[in-house]
Design a protein around this motif. Structure first.
Motif, PDB file in Angstrom:
ATOM      1  N   SER A 409       5.352   2.223  12.265  1.00 49.74           N
ATOM      2  CA  SER A 409       6.348   1.049  11.663  1.00 49.74           C
ATOM      3  C   SER A 409       5.995  -0.615  11.991  1.00 49.74           C
ATOM      4  O   SER A 409       5.797  -0.658  10.983  1.00 49.74           O
ATOM      5  CB  SER A 409       7.171   1.755  10.911  1.00 49.74           C
ATOM      6  N   MET A 410       5.542  -0.201  13.718  1.00 49.74           N
ATOM      7  CA  MET A 410       5.885  -1.752  14.075  1.00 49.74           C
ATOM      8  C   MET A 410       4.315  -1.890  13.990  1.00 49.74           C
ATOM      9  O   MET A 410       3.794  -3.676  13.772  1.00 49.74           O
ATOM     10  CB  MET A 410       6.241  -1.999  15.567  1.00 49.74           C
ATOM     11  N   ILE A 411       3.088  -1.716  13.926  1.00 50.21           N
ATOM     12  CA  ILE A 411       1.533  -1.834  14.210  1.00 50.21           C
ATOM     13  C   ILE A 411       1.567  -2.367  13.406  1.00 50.21           C
ATOM     14  O   ILE A 411      -0.016  -2.834  13.554  1.00 50.21           O
ATOM     15  CB  ILE A 411       1.171  -1.170  15.300  1.00 50.21           C
ATOM     16  N   TYR A 412       1.271  -1.128  12.059  1.00 51.03           N
ATOM     17  CA  TYR A 412       1.154  -1.960  10.314  1.00 51.03           C
ATOM     18  C   TYR A 412       1.344  -2.287   9.823  1.00 51.03           C
ATOM     19  O   TYR A 412       2.857  -1.652   9.429  1.00 51.03           O
ATOM     20  CB  TYR A 412       0.739  -0.292  10.331  1.00 51.03           C
ATOM     21  N   ARG A 413       0.877  -3.295   9.269  1.00 48.13           N
ATOM     22  CA  ARG A 413       1.608  -4.253   7.719  1.00 48.13           C
ATOM     23  C   ARG A 413       2.050  -3.300   6.841  1.00 48.13           C
ATOM     24  O   ARG A 413       2.576  -3.447   5.878  1.00 48.13           O
ATOM     25  CB  ARG A 413       0.921  -5.638   8.234  1.00 48.13           C
ATOM     26  N   ASP A 414       0.313  -3.106   6.452  1.00 47.83           N
ATOM     27  CA  ASP A 414       1.175  -1.995   5.333  1.00 47.83           C
ATOM     28  C   ASP A 414       1.400  -0.289   5.476  1.00 47.83           C
ATOM     29  O   ASP A 414       1.698   0.335   4.788  1.00 47.83           O
ATOM     30  CB  ASP A 414      -0.506  -1.983   4.548  1.00 47.83           C
ATOM     31  N   TYR A 415       1.845  -0.237   6.547  1.00 46.70           N
ATOM     32  CA  TYR A 415       2.740   1.380   6.906  1.00 46.70           C
ATOM     33  C   TYR A 415       3.494   1.219   5.331  1.00 46.70           C
ATOM     34  O   TYR A 415       5.007   0.418   4.970  1.00 46.70           O
ATOM     35  CB  TYR A 415       3.957   0.732   8.503  1.00 46.70           C
ATOM     36  N   SER A 416       3.910   3.078   5.174  1.00 49.68           N
ATOM     37  CA  SER A 416       4.088   2.909   3.509  1.00 49.68           C
ATOM     38  C   SER A 416       4.517   2.167   2.682  1.00 49.68           C
ATOM     39  O   SER A 416       5.639   1.764   2.258  1.00 49.68           O
ATOM     40  CB  SER A 416       5.874   3.014   4.588  1.00 49.68           C
ATOM     41  N   ARG A 417       3.448   1.178   2.244  1.00 45.83           N
ATOM     42  CA  ARG A 417       3.596   0.315   1.434  1.00 45.83           C
ATOM     43  C   ARG A 417       2.233   0.269   0.854  1.00 45.83           C
ATOM     44  O   ARG A 417       1.302   0.521   1.037  1.00 45.83           O
ATOM     45  CB  ARG A 417       3.301  -1.318   2.505  1.00 45.83           C
ATOM     46  N   PRO A 418       2.402   0.020  -0.817  1.00 43.02           N
ATOM     47  CA  PRO A 418       0.974   0.588  -1.632  1.00 43.02           C
ATOM     48  C   PRO A 418      -0.049  -0.844  -1.464  1.00 43.02           C
ATOM     49  O   PRO A 418       0.403  -2.276  -0.855  1.00 43.02           O
ATOM     50  CB  PRO A 418       1.706   0.652  -2.404  1.00 43.02           C
ATOM     51  N   ALA A 419      -0.909  -0.725  -2.419  1.00 44.74           N
ATOM     52  CA  ALA A 419      -2.008  -2.345  -2.343  1.00 44.74           C
ATOM     53  C   ALA A 419      -1.157  -3.301  -3.071  1.00 44.74           C
ATOM     54  O   ALA A 419      -0.059  -2.825  -3.575  1.00 44.74           O
ATOM     55  CB  ALA A 419      -3.153  -1.887  -2.898  1.00 44.74           C
ATOM     56  N   GLY A 420      -1.190  -4.315  -2.149  1.00 44.43           N
ATOM     57  CA  GLY A 420      -0.478  -5.791  -3.343  1.00 44.43           C
ATOM     58  C   GLY A 420       0.875  -6.020  -2.229  1.00 44.43           C
ATOM     59  O   GLY A 420       1.516  -6.695  -3.126  1.00 44.43           O
ATOM     60  N   GLU A 421       1.861  -5.017  -1.653  1.00 44.64           N
ATOM     61  CA  GLU A 421       3.264  -5.410  -1.116  1.00 44.64           C
ATOM     62  C   GLU A 421       3.308  -5.771  -0.012  1.00 44.64           C
ATOM     63  O   GLU A 421       4.411  -5.231   0.634  1.00 44.64           O
ATOM     64  CB  GLU A 421       3.971  -4.514  -1.221  1.00 44.64           C
ATOM     65  N   TRP A 422       1.653  -5.537   0.563  1.00 43.73           N
ATOM     66  CA  TRP A 422       2.204  -6.450   2.398  1.00 43.73           C
ATOM     67  C   TRP A 422       0.714  -7.282   2.468  1.00 43.73           C
ATOM     68  O   TRP A 422      -0.031  -8.231   1.687  1.00 43.73           O
ATOM     69  CB  TRP A 422       1.628  -4.679   3.424  1.00 43.73           C
ATOM     70  N   ILE A 423       1.547  -8.078   3.805  1.00 44.66           N
ATOM     71  CA  ILE A 423       0.301  -9.036   3.994  1.00 44.66           C
ATOM     72  C   ILE A 423      -0.295  -8.936   5.548  1.00 44.66           C
ATOM     73  O   ILE A 423      -0.300  -8.746   6.345  1.00 44.66           O
ATOM     74  CB  ILE A 423       1.480 -10.646   3.902  1.00 44.66           C
ATOM     75  N   PRO A 424      -1.402  -9.073   5.003  1.00 38.20           N
ATOM     76  CA  PRO A 424      -2.749  -9.289   5.794  1.00 38.20           C
ATOM     77  C   PRO A 424      -2.467  -9.998   6.892  1.00 38.20           C
ATOM     78  O   PRO A 424      -1.659 -10.854   7.066  1.00 38.20           O
ATOM     79  CB  PRO A 424      -3.836  -9.431   5.515  1.00 38.20           C
ATOM     80  N   ASN A 425      -3.179  -9.481   8.067  1.00 35.94           N
ATOM     81  CA  ASN A 425      -2.737 -10.515   9.464  1.00 35.94           C
ATOM     82  C   ASN A 425      -4.441 -11.506   9.596  1.00 35.94           C
ATOM     83  O   ASN A 425      -4.712 -11.696   8.079  1.00 35.94           O
ATOM     84  CB  ASN A 425      -3.244  -9.614  11.061  1.00 35.94           C
ATOM     85  N   HIS A 426      -3.971 -12.801  10.427  1.00 44.73           N
ATOM     86  CA  HIS A 426      -5.034 -13.892  10.030  1.00 44.73           C
ATOM     87  C   HIS A 426      -6.101 -13.463   9.885  1.00 44.73           C
ATOM     88  O   HIS A 426      -6.744 -14.147   9.611  1.00 44.73           O
ATOM     89  CB  HIS A 426      -4.505 -15.207  10.223  1.00 44.73           C
TER      90      HIS A 426
END
Length: 727
Positions: A409-426
């Motif tokens: 849950s720490m190392i993935y920005r999309d952990y348990s999040r559907p598309a559009g509800e997370w922010i990609p890294n740079h």
């Protein structure tokens, strides 16, 4: 500024809008001479005393009825040590003025804290007993860069934020204050006028002790003394040592029968440690004991990460529990939760009115699964707060290792999040690069500062290099929970034996990747909650078959490469799901001849066998330590393999996962020899049918499984055998 500031300045100070109280309060040289000013709400009179001789110098004039006093010391030109004689409600007290003391934070500490590389931030931040100019008191420091004012409040100043506003160190956003006469064991918080002008009452993030819930104040307490590393305990964490972990939730392992109340740390030291030693476990892992507001979180939503929970006693009592484990030869691991924290108002959330500890955007900062907040690993001070905490438990309590919760849950920005509800890294990817950098830094710090301590990742994905060194691109953990092994094998064991032939690979697949990481095989608390049933409850068949399946499974687990972890209650086949509000069902062991007692005896013997025979652990992380003998007999659901140590000594592990006894089962072996059955999960001692191979078994020059020699065994139903080669 003159000796008597105007009304607006005094109002700004009292209301918390005056930026620097130290520039106004205390003793100062002015154009009018030496001036002393004090803010003492509700005082009726104040006298300036020369601290060297105790003589009265002058009376301070009440400039403002809200408690602002000031005096020009006409005959003195140089600042001197002084005290204040203050009359409150017709009682006069001689006090030290907190505003006569200079800055507290040293330049090097200030630099390292701002840079996020202070190895021990807990030595400078928080509340610490101190002697300054021969005066005893408590030194307070808290990071709140966007606050308009921060005051120390507590039982020593009537929880009145007007009385002790702190000095702001603008270079790093830390507020500090030394309060004379405050002693250890007193309640306190920080009253913060935040960046929006709202008043917040916050517990100390670095407090070493906290109140018992539902109360939420911090307690002043000295930092625990350093526990020196121990070579024997350090060696016990090594890759080539037997590691069998008993995972424990202190609040529900055992409770008082008369009132269902928790055991204390002292009672746990007397009862739990002796039990773990009796059962032969090498390590005990404690579910988070960091202070947390909600019992039902099991400790996994902590807010006082530097404080052992008061549910079971004091920090000294917790330290005594750790010492009791060490005296018994048991290493202690602590569940550690740097991934998220709850949003309780007294805690870290919106600490100074801004998203200070958490990411501001909920697409980064809100854990949807747990409704908690995610640490902002991009902030130096936050990374320092967490990494320092890891070292704190190892150094100050002698904890031998940390199991790090929810790494995925720490190392993935999309952990348990559907598309559009997370922010990609740079780079546009889904990895949280700041969290990865934090984990590498923390593991490197632990490895260099506390030799022999280990960190263990609960990481549920195929992220590469979890246990590889940071310099090689890895995360730097020493071990990783093998969640794949746990999921695959439990799915297999839940099947009716008649169907297992179609899922044979679920028991063999783990060996495809067994050496990609340094693994721990976990049957943890997560597998006995949320409707998953107990481990016993997942086994198929009638009651006899359920227990036989479980015993065979445990034998397979202890024979398989990887360190072992068993959650409390699993060792005697608890029937119901774990309930954090109840004791384990110890009454199941009242029948010494019953199946629960049989499973308990088996686990004890598995641990004894595991510790005695080096082939079962010495080459856990090497291809040389394992060889399949029978991996493809899906029709009979039989598995057989060899384990080897560094000297070539061998143990054969054979499992039959059907309820059918198989006499005369032939297994090819690499060379001739004599074998002795040292453990049989079907023994009547464990409540089995007592089918097996008592005594010695000699190999035969009979080719089998592409080998020139073989042994012929009787395989008990739903059972695992251990055989040691003796010649």
């Amino acid at each position: 500024m003159s000796g008597f500031p105007d009304h607006e300045v005094i109002s700004a100070l009292i209301s918390g809008r005056y930026a620097d109280p130290f520039s106004l309060l205390g003793m100062h040289n002015t154009a009018e001479g030496l001036v002393v000013r004090a803010l003492l709400p509700d005082a009726s009179a104040v006298t300036l005393i020369d601290a060297k001789n105790g003589r009265k110098v002058t009376d301070l004039i009440c400039v403002d009825q809200r408690g602002f006093f000031s005096a020009v010391v006409g005959r003195r030109k140089k600042p001197f040590l002084y005290q204040l004689a203050v009359t409150w409600h017709e009682q006069t007290y001689v006090i030290e003025d907190p505003y006569r003391f200079g800055p507290l934070l040293q330049d090097v500490d200030s630099w390292l804290l701002a840079e996020g590389t202070h190895l021990r931030p807990y030595e400078r931040l928080g509340a610490h007993p101190e002697m300054l100019d021969g005066i005893a008191g408590i030194r307070f420091a808290v990071w709140a860069p966007n606050a308009q004012r921060v005051s120390v409040v507590g039982e020593f100043n009537f929880w009145d934020g007007r009385r002790h506003p702190m000095r702001q160190r603008r270079e790093n956003g830390i507020w500090e204050l030394f309060l004379p006469a405050v002693t250890t064991g007193q309640l306190y918080k920080y009253e913060i006028i935040d960046c929006h002008g709202d008043t917040r009452l916050k517990a100390d993030p670095y407090a070493f002790e906290a109140q018992m819930r539902p109360e939420t104040a911090s307690l002043t307490r000295g930092i625990p003394a350093i526990v020196e590393p121990d070579a024997e305990r350090s060696h016990a964490n090594a890759l080539d040592k037997p590691i069998s972990i008993y995972e424990v939730h202190l609040g529900s392992w055992r409770r008082h029968a008369d009132n269902n109340y928790w055991l204390s740390y002292q009672e746990l030291a007397d009862q739990l440690i002796g039990y773990v030693q009796h059962m032969g476990f090498t390590h005990i892992e404690l579910l988070p004991i960091n202070e947390h507001p909600f019992d039902g979180s099991w400790g996994y939503q902590p807010l006082g990460i530097y404080a052992p929970t008061r549910r079971f006693g004091t920090p000294e009592d917790f330290r005594a529990l750790i010492q009791a484990a060490h005296r018994a030869g048991i290493n202690v691991l602590l569940d550690w939760v740097p991934g998220h924290f709850p949003s309780d108002e007294f805690g870290l959330a919106k600490f100074d009115g801004s998203s200070l500890y958490e990411y501001a955007d909920p697409r980064e900062g809100l854990h949807q699964d747990w409704n908690t907040l995610i640490y902002n690993y991009g902030r130096n001070e936050v990374r320092n707060y967490l990494a320092g905490n890891a070292l704190f438990w190892l150094e100050r309590y002698g904890i031998d290792g940390l199991r790090v919760d929810a790494v995925a849950s720490m190392i993935y920005r999309d952990y348990s999040r559907p598309a559009g509800e997370w922010i990609p890294n740079h780079y546009g990817g889904n990895e949280n690069l700041e969290a990865i950098a934090f984990l590498r830094y923390t593991n490197h710090t632990v490895g260099t500062q506390r030799d022999g301590s280990v960190t263990i990742a609960e990481e549920s994905t195929s992220f590469s290099g979890v246990t590889s060194p940071p310099e090689n691109g890895g995360l730097g953990f020493h071990y990783k929970w093998n969640m794949g092994w746990m999921n695959d094998t439990l799915k297999y064991m839940q099947l009716d034996p008649v169907h297992r032939r179609y899922h044979h690979n679920q028991m063999t697949f783990s060996m495809v990747y067994a050496y990609s990481e340094n693994f721990v095989l976990p049957l943890s608390h997560d597998e006995v909650v949320h409707g998953k049933h107990s481990i016993l409850g997942r086994m198929p068949g009638d009651d006899w078959q359920k227990f036989a399946n479980l015993r065979a499974y445990y034998g397979f687990m202890w024979g398989h490469p990887g360190k072992k972890l068993l959650f409390m209650g699993n060792e005697f086949a608890q029937r119901r799901e774990w309930d954090h509000d109840r004791s384990l069902d110890w009454h199941l062991l009242d029948d010494a001849a019953g199946p629960h007692s049989g499973v308990q005896r088996l686990v004890r013997d598995l641990n004894a066998c595991y510790r005695q025979y080096a082939p079962l652990y010495q080459q856990d992380c090497s291809y040389n330590g394992f060889e399949w003998l029978v991996a493809d007999d899906s029709e009979n659901s039989v598995f057989a393999f060899l384990r080897r140590d560094n000297d070539g000594n061998e143990i054969m592990v054979v499992s039959n996962f059907t309820p059918v006894p198989r006499p005369g089962y032939r297994i090819g072996i690499p060379h001739s020899g004599r074998w002795r059955e040292i453990l049989n999960t079907d023994s009547s001692y464990y409540n089995g049918s007592n089918t097996g191979n008592g005594g010695e078994i000699h190999s035969q020059p009979h080719p089998s499984h592409q080998r020139e020699h073989s042994v012929q065994l009787t395989l008990p139903p739903l059972a695992t055998l251990f055989l040691v080669r003796e010649g």
